[in-house]
Design a protein around this motif. Structure first.
Motif, PDB file in Angstrom:
ATOM      1  N   HIS A 261     -17.684 -33.546 -10.026  1.00 14.95           N
ATOM      2  CA  HIS A 261     -17.364 -33.125 -11.389  1.00 14.95           C
ATOM      3  C   HIS A 261     -18.580 -32.579 -12.147  1.00 14.95           C
ATOM      4  CE1 HIS A 261     -13.828 -35.526 -10.404  1.00 14.95           C
ATOM      5  NE2 HIS A 261     -13.202 -34.927 -11.402  1.00 14.95           N
ATOM      6  N   THR A 262     -19.696 -32.378 -11.470  1.00 18.93           N
ATOM      7  CA  THR A 262     -20.917 -31.901 -12.140  1.00 18.93           C
ATOM      8  C   THR A 262     -20.939 -30.392 -12.279  1.00 18.93           C
ATOM      9  OG1 THR A 262     -22.223 -33.779 -11.383  1.00 18.93           O
ATOM     10  CG2 THR A 262     -23.437 -31.793 -11.995  1.00 18.93           C
ATOM     11  N   TYR A 263     -20.534 -29.692 -11.231  1.00 24.89           N
ATOM     12  CA  TYR A 263     -20.603 -28.234 -11.208  1.00 24.89           C
ATOM     13  C   TYR A 263     -19.225 -27.638 -10.934  1.00 24.89           C
ATOM     14  CZ  TYR A 263     -25.752 -28.469 -10.757  1.00 24.89           C
ATOM     15  OH  TYR A 263     -27.095 -28.682 -10.963  1.00 24.89           O
TER      16      TYR A 263
ATOM     17  N   GLY B  93     -19.955 -21.397 -15.176  1.00 25.20           N
ATOM     18  CA  GLY B  93     -20.794 -22.430 -15.780  1.00 25.20           C
ATOM     19  C   GLY B  93     -20.117 -23.187 -16.903  1.00 25.20           C
ATOM     20  N   SER B  94     -18.808 -23.401 -16.825  1.00 24.16           N
ATOM     21  CA  SER B  94     -18.078 -24.047 -17.917  1.00 24.16           C
ATOM     22  C   SER B  94     -17.930 -25.556 -17.756  1.00 24.16           C
ATOM     23  CB  SER B  94     -16.677 -23.435 -18.040  1.00 24.16           C
ATOM     24  OG  SER B  94     -16.736 -22.057 -18.299  1.00 24.16           O
ATOM     25  N   LEU B  95     -18.381 -26.113 -16.637  1.00 27.17           N
ATOM     26  CA  LEU B  95     -18.115 -27.522 -16.358  1.00 27.17           C
ATOM     27  C   LEU B  95     -19.353 -28.407 -16.363  1.00 27.17           C
ATOM     28  CD1 LEU B  95     -15.587 -27.120 -13.394  1.00 27.17           C
ATOM     29  CD2 LEU B  95     -15.067 -27.603 -15.783  1.00 27.17           C
ATOM     30  N   THR B  96     -20.541 -27.823 -16.395  1.00 26.67           N
ATOM     31  CA  THR B  96     -21.762 -28.591 -16.192  1.00 26.67           C
ATOM     32  C   THR B  96     -22.311 -29.129 -17.508  1.00 26.67           C
ATOM     33  OG1 THR B  96     -22.284 -27.205 -14.288  1.00 26.67           O
ATOM     34  CG2 THR B  96     -24.078 -28.524 -15.206  1.00 26.67           C
ATOM     35  N   PRO B  97     -22.641 -30.416 -17.572  1.00 30.03           N
ATOM     36  CA  PRO B  97     -23.215 -30.970 -18.803  1.00 30.03           C
ATOM     37  C   PRO B  97     -24.554 -30.303 -19.124  1.00 30.03           C
ATOM     38  CG  PRO B  97     -22.570 -32.718 -17.259  1.00 30.03           C
ATOM     39  CD  PRO B  97     -22.489 -31.426 -16.513  1.00 30.03           C
ATOM     40  N   PRO B  98     -24.877 -30.128 -20.402  1.00 29.19           N
ATOM     41  CA  PRO B  98     -26.196 -29.599 -20.755  1.00 29.19           C
ATOM     42  C   PRO B  98     -27.297 -30.469 -20.148  1.00 29.19           C
ATOM     43  CG  PRO B  98     -24.750 -29.625 -22.680  1.00 29.19           C
ATOM     44  CD  PRO B  98     -24.029 -30.365 -21.597  1.00 29.19           C
ATOM     45  N   PRO B  99     -28.310 -29.878 -19.514  1.00 28.46           N
ATOM     46  CA  PRO B  99     -29.336 -30.672 -18.820  1.00 28.46           C
ATOM     47  C   PRO B  99     -30.039 -31.692 -19.709  1.00 28.46           C
ATOM     48  CG  PRO B  99     -29.523 -28.348 -18.255  1.00 28.46           C
ATOM     49  CD  PRO B  99     -28.522 -28.434 -19.353  1.00 28.46           C
ATOM     50  N   ALA B 100     -30.216 -31.372 -20.981  1.00 28.78           N
ATOM     51  CA  ALA B 100     -30.957 -32.269 -21.878  1.00 28.78           C
ATOM     52  C   ALA B 100     -30.042 -33.227 -22.636  1.00 28.78           C
ATOM     53  CB  ALA B 100     -31.782 -31.446 -22.866  1.00 28.78           C
ATOM     54  N   GLU B 101     -28.759 -33.253 -22.297  1.00 26.21           N
ATOM     55  CA  GLU B 101     -27.828 -34.111 -23.028  1.00 26.21           C
ATOM     56  C   GLU B 101     -28.135 -35.587 -22.768  1.00 26.21           C
ATOM     57  OE1 GLU B 101     -25.772 -35.345 -25.536  1.00 26.21           O
ATOM     58  OE2 GLU B 101     -25.035 -33.275 -25.298  1.00 26.21           O
ATOM     59  N   GLU B 102     -28.426 -36.332 -23.810  1.00 21.50           N
ATOM     60  CA  GLU B 102     -28.779 -37.749 -23.682  1.00 21.50           C
ATOM     61  C   GLU B 102     -27.590 -38.667 -23.939  1.00 21.50           C
ATOM     62  OE1 GLU B 102     -32.128 -38.550 -26.158  1.00 21.50           O
ATOM     63  OE2 GLU B 102     -33.496 -37.280 -24.991  1.00 21.50           O
TER      64      GLU B 102
ATOM     65  N   SER C 168     -16.259 -36.966 -17.824  1.00 20.15           N
ATOM     66  CA  SER C 168     -15.454 -35.891 -17.242  1.00 20.15           C
ATOM     67  C   SER C 168     -14.000 -36.341 -17.243  1.00 20.15           C
ATOM     68  CB  SER C 168     -15.909 -35.578 -15.816  1.00 20.15           C
ATOM     69  OG  SER C 168     -15.120 -34.546 -15.255  1.00 20.15           O
ATOM     70  N   LEU C 169     -13.148 -35.590 -17.899  1.00 16.26           N
ATOM     71  CA  LEU C 169     -11.728 -35.938 -18.027  1.00 16.26           C
ATOM     72  C   LEU C 169     -10.931 -35.120 -17.023  1.00 16.26           C
ATOM     73  CD1 LEU C 169      -9.687 -37.602 -19.742  1.00 16.26           C
ATOM     74  CD2 LEU C 169      -9.377 -35.550 -21.122  1.00 16.26           C
ATOM     75  N   ASP C 170     -10.587 -35.729 -15.895  1.00 18.80           N
ATOM     76  CA  ASP C 170      -9.866 -35.047 -14.821  1.00 18.80           C
ATOM     77  C   ASP C 170      -8.372 -35.158 -15.072  1.00 18.80           C
ATOM     78  OD1 ASP C 170      -8.565 -34.512 -12.278  1.00 18.80           O
ATOM     79  OD2 ASP C 170     -10.563 -34.611 -11.382  1.00 18.80           O
ATOM     80  N   LEU C 171      -7.711 -33.993 -15.197  1.00 22.77           N
ATOM     81  CA  LEU C 171      -6.290 -33.955 -15.535  1.00 22.77           C
ATOM     82  C   LEU C 171      -5.382 -33.874 -14.308  1.00 22.77           C
ATOM     83  CD1 LEU C 171      -6.621 -31.520 -18.542  1.00 22.77           C
ATOM     84  CD2 LEU C 171      -6.123 -33.946 -18.665  1.00 22.77           C
ATOM     85  N   GLY C 172      -5.933 -34.196 -13.136  1.00 25.87           N
ATOM     86  CA  GLY C 172      -5.183 -34.018 -11.898  1.00 25.87           C
ATOM     87  C   GLY C 172      -3.906 -34.813 -11.776  1.00 25.87           C
ATOM     88  N   ARG C 173      -3.745 -35.876 -12.560  1.00 28.29           N
ATOM     89  CA  ARG C 173      -2.513 -36.670 -12.497  1.00 28.29           C
ATOM     90  C   ARG C 173      -1.400 -36.075 -13.367  1.00 28.29           C
ATOM     91  NH1 ARG C 173      -3.912 -42.558 -14.118  1.00 28.29           N
ATOM     92  NH2 ARG C 173      -1.924 -43.092 -13.094  1.00 28.29           N
TER      93      ARG C 173
END
Length: 562
Positions: free
Chosen positions: A86-88, A144-153, A158-163
């Protein structure tokens, strides 16, 4: 655990499926000639997952308890594999980074809600904790719409809607279906087809992308000439925001002020989490045919495509490859075991005697659907236009092969990465009057970029998704960076990618036709929609999400984030 299937953590698609060039005898010589890449070179497969150092999750006890209360203990996942998946997305830069173990910021927890009420509870919990929430569908995004900002503290969820994967109802009188946002393309069509319906939306990522993802990125499909882009198909929807739910009824048209539906389309999770949508559906067609044609030149092909778009014919697919992509397509043919190879050779010999330059020919596919009379009439109209512009009909055989293999192309990119080469895409749209300038300018900019990084490169293009005023141009490029160091590979890649994207702006085209903005294209947003237009977008996003809890960093250029 929950039945949600994911793609490979290191590449496209599912385990056990990969590209193989060895049954395509012309491909290796073609690639060596064009870019100097030896397809038989020993590859470097992705590392074992155990070799990747994954940062520990930053999930506080209080938020963890709240999330588990919302969706159940088993649906709150913090194991390393799930978090890396879920990172990339699946963009070229994403794959280079994840293979290199470059994981500056990984989601801290993956949550799998079962329904909209659970989505509401998760969204409220994340915002109350001042954490970050990133909606996740099939994970196929390449901008590049799924990756958290690198500096995000802050904690990243990640909210997976697969169900949320069901067709809930079909309004047969209106030709509408209510469908949950987490359903993958094949699962959705299987459910609709069982009731005699189809949505007809087929993006390249169809097998590994979801309805919610299509809406969130303003997706387009191979059959959009008939069925429309997702913006045309989506008539109503439900979207969860902190403390409330946006509800848009499935109306055929409305004049209720600026369109909130249009605001949500392409919002990439920044306005909330789409949970379901009402979409146009159609009865399964009586006939479906893909016919291949061949044009003597790109100029002739463009003219024919424009004329088809304004004719009485309404095909499902109108696609034509330039000479480079046509040559590449021919190079990927398997060795013929029957008469088809001999027929092709005879045909090309005849065309050459007629004066055709076989290095300039352009391969086209046109799709037809409907009853016998309609399909026959449309084929007649298109056939006359093709002939008028010097083209010829190749027939059903090549068209059927295209239809069978149309979702397999992304696997080639993984194969190229294994042997140290890079292949990627950039797509755009422009008016018919500007398409040739966009095409020429992009080729020129790509060549200059290849020269700048000192690499032989190859670029090819096809036209698809025809409209009244213009069409989409879809470019594919490849080169061998000549280094195994991921940072150096990406530095060269961005020189080429940036040159192509800038050329779109410089020649009057858009930064993206259907892949979305994400972070990869955000740099050009102000040039695309103007500074004042970006002001409007900033005001909208900030008004909905002042705390930047909803997928921050996407769409807007960095200097416009608040």
């Amino acid at each position: 655990m929950n039945g949600v299937q994911h793609q490979k953590w290191w590449g496209w698609g599912v385990e056990g499926i990969a590209f193989n060039y060895r049954d395509k005898p012309k491909m290796a010589p073609f690639v060596m000639d064009k870019v100097g890449i030896d397809l038989s070179a020993p590859g470097t497969p992705p590392p074992a997952f155990e070799e990747i150092a994954v940062p520990a999750p930053r999930l506080g006890d209080e938020l963890a308890v709240t999330l588990r209360a919302a969706v159940g203990d088993e649906q709150v996942v913090t194991d390393d594999m799930d978090r890396v998946v879920h990172t990339y997305g699946k963009g070229l830069a994403d794959l280079v980074r994840v293979r290199a173990g470059d994981l500056p910021r990984v989601p801290d927890v993956v949550v799998y809600p079962a329904d909209e009420d659970q989505v509401c509870a998760v969204v409220d919990a994340v915002v109350a904790a001042d954490a970050v929430l990133i909606p996740f569908g099939g994970g196929s995004n390449i901008s590049g719409s799924l990756t958290p900002p690198p500096a995000e503290e802050r904690t990243v969820v990640s909210l997976d809607l697969g169900r949320l994967n069901r067709v809930l109802e079909v309004d047969e009188s209106a030709g509408l279906a209510r469908i949950q946002a987490g359903v993958l393309g094949p699962d959705m069509e299987e459910q609709l087809n069982a009731r005699g319906w189809t949505m007809g939306h087929q993006p390249d990522s169809f097998r590994h992308s979801t309805l919610g993802g299509w809406i969130a990125t303003r997706s387009s499909g191979m059959q959009s000439d008939k069925y429309g882009d997702i913006a045309d198909i989506t008539r109503g929807l439900r979207m969860v925001q902190p403390g409330k739910v946006v509800v848009l009824r499935p109306l055929p048209s409305t004049s209720s002020g600026p369109s909130v539906r249009e605001m949500i389309l392409g919002s990439e999770g920044r306005l909330g989490v789409i949970t379901e949508a009402w979409v146009n559906v159609h009865r399964m067609p009586e006939n479906r045919d893909i016919i291949a044609y061949l044009y003597p030149s790109w100029t002739a092909a463009l003219a024919a495509m424009q004329e088809i778009s304004t004719s009485d014919a309404h095909p499902t697919v109108t696609r034509v490859s330039d000479a480079n992509e046509t040559a590449f397509s021919f190079s990927t043919q398997k060795k013929s075991k029957g008469v088809s190879g001999k027929v092709q050779k005879v045909l090309f010999d005849v065309l050459q005697r007629r004066g055709w330059d076989l290095d300039a020919v352009c391969l086209s596919y046109v799709g037809y659907e409907g009853g016998d009379a309609r399909v026959k009439a449309e084929k007649s109209v298109v056939g006359k236009i093709v002939k008028k512009h010097g083209g010829i009909k190749l027939g059903r055989g090549p068209g059927a092969l295209y239809d069978q293999k149309k979702f397999d192309t992304p696997y080639i990119r993984d194969f190229l990465l294994d042997i140290g080469a890079m292949g990627d895409v950039s797509e755009t749209a422009a008016p018919w009057s500007k398409l040739q300038d966009v095409y020429s300018g992009t080729f020129r900019s790509a060549k200059e970029a290849f020269d700048q990084i000192g690499c032989r490169g190859f670029i090819m293009c096809h036209l698809s998704h025809s409209y009244h005023s213009g069409a989409c141009l879809y470019f594919t490029f490849a080169f061998a960076p000549g280094t195994d160091v991921a940072a150096e590979q990406l530095e060269k890649y961005w020189v080429v990618k940036n040159a192509i994207q800038q050329s779109f702006i410089d020649t009057g085209a858009t930064i993206s036709h259907h892949h979305g903005v994400g972070t990869d294209h955000a740099h050009w947003l102000e040039e695309d929609i103007s500074t004042a237009g970006t002001d409007v977008m900033v005001a909208l996003l900030r008004g909905v999400d002042p705390g930047r809890n909803l997928n921050p960093g996407t769409i807007l250029p960095a200097h416009r984030e608040w």
